[in-house]
Design a protein around this motif. Sequence first.
Motif, PDB file in Angstrom:
ATOM      1  N   ALA A  42       0.842  -1.202   0.000  1.00 55.84           N
ATOM      2  CA  ALA A  42       0.000   0.000   0.000  1.00 55.84           C
ATOM      3  C   ALA A  42       0.879   1.253   0.000  1.00 55.84           C
ATOM      4  CB  ALA A  42      -0.932   0.001   1.203  1.00 55.84           C
ATOM      5  N   LEU A  43       1.906   1.254   0.827  1.00 58.84           N
ATOM      6  CA  LEU A  43       2.810   2.412   0.876  1.00 58.84           C
ATOM      7  C   LEU A  43       3.485   2.644  -0.470  1.00 58.84           C
ATOM      8  CD1 LEU A  43       4.471   1.731   4.341  1.00 58.84           C
ATOM      9  CD2 LEU A  43       2.880   3.588   3.795  1.00 58.84           C
ATOM     10  N   ASN A  44       3.798   1.564  -1.173  1.00 57.75           N
ATOM     11  CA  ASN A  44       4.462   1.667  -2.474  1.00 57.75           C
ATOM     12  C   ASN A  44       3.480   1.825  -3.638  1.00 57.75           C
ATOM     13  OD1 ASN A  44       7.199   1.489  -1.699  1.00 57.75           O
ATOM     14  ND2 ASN A  44       6.966  -0.711  -1.375  1.00 57.75           N
ATOM     15  N   GLY A  45       2.182   1.665  -3.392  1.00 60.27           N
ATOM     16  CA  GLY A  45       1.188   1.797  -4.456  1.00 60.27           C
ATOM     17  C   GLY A  45       1.216   0.643  -5.436  1.00 60.27           C
ATOM     18  N   ALA A  71       9.052   2.267   8.286  1.00 59.40           N
ATOM     19  CA  ALA A  71      10.376   2.887   8.364  1.00 59.40           C
ATOM     20  C   ALA A  71      11.315   2.338   7.290  1.00 59.40           C
ATOM     21  CB  ALA A  71      10.970   2.674   9.756  1.00 59.40           C
ATOM     22  N   VAL A  72      11.282   1.026   7.068  1.00 58.10           N
ATOM     23  CA  VAL A  72      12.155   0.432   6.056  1.00 58.10           C
ATOM     24  C   VAL A  72      11.659   0.792   4.657  1.00 58.10           C
ATOM     25  CG1 VAL A  72      13.011  -1.741   5.097  1.00 58.10           C
ATOM     26  CG2 VAL A  72      12.903  -1.432   7.587  1.00 58.10           C
ATOM     27  N   THR A  73      10.368   0.753   4.438  1.00 57.63           N
ATOM     28  CA  THR A  73       9.796   1.058   3.122  1.00 57.63           C
ATOM     29  C   THR A  73      10.028   2.515   2.750  1.00 57.63           C
ATOM     30  OG1 THR A  73       8.139  -0.671   3.395  1.00 57.63           O
ATOM     31  CG2 THR A  73       7.662   1.029   1.754  1.00 57.63           C
ATOM     32  N   LEU A  74       9.865   3.402   3.707  1.00 52.95           N
ATOM     33  CA  LEU A  74      10.019   4.839   3.468  1.00 52.95           C
ATOM     34  C   LEU A  74      11.363   5.322   3.995  1.00 52.95           C
ATOM     35  CD1 LEU A  74       6.399   5.827   4.570  1.00 52.95           C
ATOM     36  CD2 LEU A  74       7.219   5.355   2.244  1.00 52.95           C
ATOM     37  N   VAL A  75      12.391   4.556   3.773  1.00 53.94           N
ATOM     38  CA  VAL A  75      13.712   4.806   4.359  1.00 53.94           C
ATOM     39  C   VAL A  75      14.247   6.209   4.046  1.00 53.94           C
ATOM     40  CG1 VAL A  75      15.118   3.794   2.509  1.00 53.94           C
ATOM     41  CG2 VAL A  75      15.888   3.651   4.878  1.00 53.94           C
ATOM     42  N   THR A  76      13.851   6.783   2.935  1.00 50.61           N
ATOM     43  CA  THR A  76      14.329   8.131   2.603  1.00 50.61           C
ATOM     44  C   THR A  76      13.663   9.215   3.442  1.00 50.61           C
ATOM     45  OG1 THR A  76      12.740   8.337   0.803  1.00 50.61           O
ATOM     46  CG2 THR A  76      14.928   7.512   0.231  1.00 50.61           C
ATOM     47  N   ASP A  77      12.631   8.864   4.205  1.00 48.17           N
ATOM     48  CA  ASP A  77      11.944   9.839   5.060  1.00 48.17           C
ATOM     49  C   ASP A  77      12.547   9.917   6.463  1.00 48.17           C
ATOM     50  OD1 ASP A  77      10.253  10.310   2.963  1.00 48.17           O
ATOM     51  OD2 ASP A  77       8.519   9.310   3.834  1.00 48.17           O
ATOM     52  N   GLY A  78      13.774   9.530   6.617  1.00 47.45           N
ATOM     53  CA  GLY A  78      14.395   9.628   7.934  1.00 47.45           C
ATOM     54  C   GLY A  78      15.025   8.338   8.411  1.00 47.45           C
ATOM     55  N   HIS A  79      15.294   7.451   7.490  1.00 47.29           N
ATOM     56  CA  HIS A  79      15.921   6.170   7.820  1.00 47.29           C
ATOM     57  C   HIS A  79      15.052   5.374   8.782  1.00 47.29           C
ATOM     58  CE1 HIS A  79      19.240   8.517   6.108  1.00 47.29           C
ATOM     59  NE2 HIS A  79      19.496   7.357   5.514  1.00 47.29           N
ATOM     60  N   VAL A  80      15.623   4.453   9.527  1.00 51.68           N
ATOM     61  CA  VAL A  80      14.861   3.657  10.493  1.00 51.68           C
ATOM     62  C   VAL A  80      15.179   4.226  11.879  1.00 51.68           C
ATOM     63  CG1 VAL A  80      14.476   1.354  11.450  1.00 51.68           C
ATOM     64  CG2 VAL A  80      14.966   1.618   9.000  1.00 51.68           C
ATOM     65  N   GLN A 103      14.305 -12.099  10.349  1.00 45.61           N
ATOM     66  CA  GLN A 103      13.402 -12.612   9.313  1.00 45.61           C
ATOM     67  C   GLN A 103      12.384 -11.549   8.911  1.00 45.61           C
ATOM     68  OE1 GLN A 103      15.369 -15.817   8.567  1.00 45.61           O
ATOM     69  NE2 GLN A 103      13.461 -15.496   7.495  1.00 45.61           N
ATOM     70  N   LEU A 104      11.883 -10.793   9.893  1.00 46.34           N
ATOM     71  CA  LEU A 104      10.935  -9.714   9.603  1.00 46.34           C
ATOM     72  C   LEU A 104      11.585  -8.667   8.704  1.00 46.34           C
ATOM     73  CD1 LEU A 104       8.233  -8.267  10.034  1.00 46.34           C
ATOM     74  CD2 LEU A 104       9.177  -7.344  12.176  1.00 46.34           C
ATOM     75  N   ILE A 105      12.806  -8.277   9.018  1.00 43.90           N
ATOM     76  CA  ILE A 105      13.527  -7.310   8.174  1.00 43.90           C
ATOM     77  C   ILE A 105      13.706  -7.886   6.771  1.00 43.90           C
ATOM     78  CG2 ILE A 105      15.739  -6.133   7.843  1.00 43.90           C
ATOM     79  CD1 ILE A 105      15.851  -5.996  11.001  1.00 43.90           C
ATOM     80  N   ALA A 106      14.067  -9.152   6.693  1.00 43.89           N
ATOM     81  CA  ALA A 106      14.234  -9.801   5.388  1.00 43.89           C
ATOM     82  C   ALA A 106      12.924  -9.789   4.602  1.00 43.89           C
ATOM     83  CB  ALA A 106      14.735 -11.238   5.578  1.00 43.89           C
ATOM     84  N   LEU A 107      11.811 -10.053   5.277  1.00 44.87           N
ATOM     85  CA  LEU A 107      10.507 -10.045   4.610  1.00 44.87           C
ATOM     86  C   LEU A 107      10.170  -8.649   4.083  1.00 44.87           C
ATOM     87  CD1 LEU A 107       7.853 -11.681   3.987  1.00 44.87           C
ATOM     88  CD2 LEU A 107       6.976 -10.656   6.099  1.00 44.87           C
ATOM     89  N   ILE A 108      10.432  -7.633   4.880  1.00 48.17           N
ATOM     90  CA  ILE A 108      10.158  -6.255   4.452  1.00 48.17           C
ATOM     91  C   ILE A 108      11.006  -5.908   3.225  1.00 48.17           C
ATOM     92  CG2 ILE A 108      10.286  -3.825   5.122  1.00 48.17           C
ATOM     93  CD1 ILE A 108       9.815  -4.838   8.072  1.00 48.17           C
ATOM     94  N   ILE A 109      12.261  -6.295   3.242  1.00 52.44           N
ATOM     95  CA  ILE A 109      13.125  -6.047   2.094  1.00 52.44           C
ATOM     96  C   ILE A 109      12.611  -6.799   0.868  1.00 52.44           C
ATOM     97  CG2 ILE A 109      15.447  -6.475   1.167  1.00 52.44           C
ATOM     98  CD1 ILE A 109      16.439  -5.923   4.111  1.00 52.44           C
ATOM     99  N   ALA A 110      12.200  -8.046   1.059  1.00 47.56           N
ATOM    100  CA  ALA A 110      11.708  -8.857  -0.065  1.00 47.56           C
ATOM    101  C   ALA A 110      10.443  -8.262  -0.680  1.00 47.56           C
ATOM    102  CB  ALA A 110      11.459 -10.297   0.386  1.00 47.56           C
ATOM    103  N   ILE A 111       9.470  -7.855   0.140  1.00 46.41           N
ATOM    104  CA  ILE A 111       8.229  -7.325  -0.443  1.00 46.41           C
ATOM    105  C   ILE A 111       8.486  -5.991  -1.132  1.00 46.41           C
ATOM    106  CG2 ILE A 111       7.359  -6.230   1.688  1.00 46.41           C
ATOM    107  CD1 ILE A 111       5.316  -7.838  -1.220  1.00 46.41           C
ATOM    108  N   ARG A 162       8.714  -3.258  -6.370  1.00 42.45           N
ATOM    109  CA  ARG A 162       9.446  -2.559  -7.423  1.00 42.45           C
ATOM    110  C   ARG A 162       9.450  -3.342  -8.733  1.00 42.45           C
ATOM    111  NH1 ARG A 162       9.867  -0.474  -2.948  1.00 42.45           N
ATOM    112  NH2 ARG A 162      10.864   1.501  -2.459  1.00 42.45           N
ATOM    113  N   ILE A 163       9.499  -4.654  -8.643  1.00 44.74           N
ATOM    114  CA  ILE A 163       9.404  -5.489  -9.845  1.00 44.74           C
ATOM    115  C   ILE A 163       8.034  -5.313 -10.487  1.00 44.74           C
ATOM    116  CG2 ILE A 163       9.244  -7.882 -10.649  1.00 44.74           C
ATOM    117  CD1 ILE A 163      11.461  -8.504  -8.497  1.00 44.74           C
ATOM    118  N   ALA A 164       6.987  -5.438  -9.687  1.00 48.71           N
ATOM    119  CA  ALA A 164       5.620  -5.361 -10.216  1.00 48.71           C
ATOM    120  C   ALA A 164       5.306  -3.973 -10.776  1.00 48.71           C
ATOM    121  CB  ALA A 164       4.616  -5.735  -9.133  1.00 48.71           C
ATOM    122  N   ILE A 165       5.709  -2.939 -10.072  1.00 45.83           N
ATOM    123  CA  ILE A 165       5.411  -1.571 -10.519  1.00 45.83           C
ATOM    124  C   ILE A 165       6.194  -1.229 -11.784  1.00 45.83           C
ATOM    125  CG2 ILE A 165       5.677   0.871  -9.911  1.00 45.83           C
ATOM    126  CD1 ILE A 165       5.050  -0.039  -6.956  1.00 45.83           C
TER     127      ILE A 165
END
Length: 159
Positions: free
Chosen positions: A54-57, A104-113, A132-140, A145-148
């Motif tokens: 949702a954050l990435n549209g 925070a990870v998705t919007l990393v340019t808005d102030g890092h984590v 694992q949670l961080i890995a999942l956030i990075i993966a999605i 980015r692939i889909a968009i």
Amino acid sequence: MTTNHTAYVPAPVQRISLPEQAAEFYRKMVELDRAARTGLDPVLAELVRIHASALNGCAFCLDMHTTDARKQGEQEHRLYALPAWREAPWYTARERAALALTEAVTLVTDGHVPDAVYDEAAKQFEQQELAQLIALIIAINSWNRIAITSRLSPAPRQA
């Protein structure tokens, strides 16, 4: 003149097929995704995927992961309220920490984590689970980015 209010806008034309044109990369992404979700609660994983999408549209990933969340038993009201998770009482402290970290990870340019976000997640999750949670956030975020970029679109549905 009558207007057809149920006519959908056509899906965008897909630009490129990574499974066909970058087959090895795509296979490795599938493996990465499988490894990233290992050991995580499936419902929590879907909430994270939906929120990042949702954050990435990313309509394609939103469609896929809301469908998957429902199959995991997720309730409709929690899916609908996910964009306003801070105001909704239906999310656990662990889910809230995961959703905040996802933002925070998705919007990393808005102030890092921020330390406070990371520290709260570290309180809610064991180190391995947090990794694992961080890995999942990075993966999605990668899948978004692939889909968009390639303009993947959800399958058409009947109204």
